[in-house]
Design an enzyme around this catalytic site. Structure first.
Site, mmCIF file in Angstrom:
data_model
loop_
_atom_site.group_PDB
_atom_site.id
_atom_site.type_symbol
_atom_site.label_atom_id
_atom_site.label_comp_id
_atom_site.label_asym_id
_atom_site.label_seq_id
_atom_site.Cartn_x
_atom_site.Cartn_y
_atom_site.Cartn_z
ATOM 1 C CG ASP A 102 -1.904 -1.115 1.240
ATOM 2 O OD1 ASP A 102 -2.167 -1.678 0.164
ATOM 3 O OD2 ASP A 102 -2.405 -1.438 2.327
ATOM 4 C CB VAL A 103 0.181 4.738 -1.065
ATOM 5 C CG1 VAL A 103 -0.946 5.105 -0.103
ATOM 6 C CG2 VAL A 103 1.017 5.962 -1.419
#
Length: 234
Positions: A102-103
């Site tokens: 995920d970012v």
């Protein structure tokens, strides 16, 4: 190989831009100007030069990166920079993350342009262990920690899932810091598992994939090539 394809694989040019460069006389083949995009070349013997630069095919590549927060594992340009934007290599955009993060998740990220190798790493059949370090919103001690460990070992049925997660290993480093070892990679799995147990992940970091661990001297945003031994470990 067709010349326009060779140009697109060895330079920043797309196929259409390669054809334009050929028409503009920017390319030579074995020292002679060439303008036909359909010209077939021997990629090992012929010399292709674009604006004074000799081109050569890039072989298969295998990298590890210490992914920082705020960087996306995506091919599309969006709100955040992409991991491939941090890699100073020809045709870096062809490198694909081997299992995304995920970012806001940090840690070990593998990248390659070898699709078969990527499949070996990510295929559920190979049960490749991945170790995550999660900083939790609420501390768990005593019976609460023991219950979480037992539930993770048995498998947890996540929202909108038909089957429980595969047995995993949970270990508490501190009451608010836990190490979770998984052998599968469902969507947002770590965060969803802790949510199902009644907690929230504030920070998430991947420490290892299989036998490959993130080196202490690889700073966030840095990358290096995998060794032959690391590549062969999958």
């Amino acid at each position: 190989m067709r010349l326009d394809r060779f140009l697109s694989e060895t330079s920043p040019l797309t196929r259409s831009l390669a054809k334009r460069a050929l028409k503009n006389g920017e390319v030579t083949l074995n020292g002679e100007p060439v303008k036909q995009a359909s010209t077939h070349i021997d990629t090992e013997r012929d010399e292709v030069v674009l604006n004074g630069e000799t081109l050569s095919l890039v072989g298969l590549r295998y990298l590890m990166m210490h992914k920082p927060a705020g960087v996306e594992c995506t091919a599309r340009r969006g709100l955040y920079p992409r991991v491939v934007d941090l890699i100073d290599l020809p045709k870096a955009e062809r490198l694909q993350p081997v299992g995304r993060l995920d970012v806001d998740t940090t840690g070990l990220l593998l990248l390659t342009d070898d699709g078969q190798w990527s499949h070996r790493v990510t295929s559920p059949k190979h049960r490749c262990a991945k170790v995550y370090i999660a900083e939790l919103a609420e501390p768990w001690e005593g019976s609460a920690a023991e219950h979480a460990i037992e539930q993770v070992a048995q498998g947890i049925l996540l929202d909108d899932e038909d089957t429980p997660t595969k047995p995993a290993t949970l270990r508490f480093i501190t009451p608010q810091c836990a190490e979770l070892t998984l052998t599968e990679g469902r969507y947002h799995q770590v965060k969803r598992m802790f949510a199902a147990l009644g907690n929230h992940v504030n920070e998430l970091h991947r420490q290892s994939i299989g036998d490959i661990s993130l080196p202490d001297d690889l700073a966030p945003g840095e990358w290096r090539e995998l060794s032959a031994e690391e590549i062969a470990s999958f």
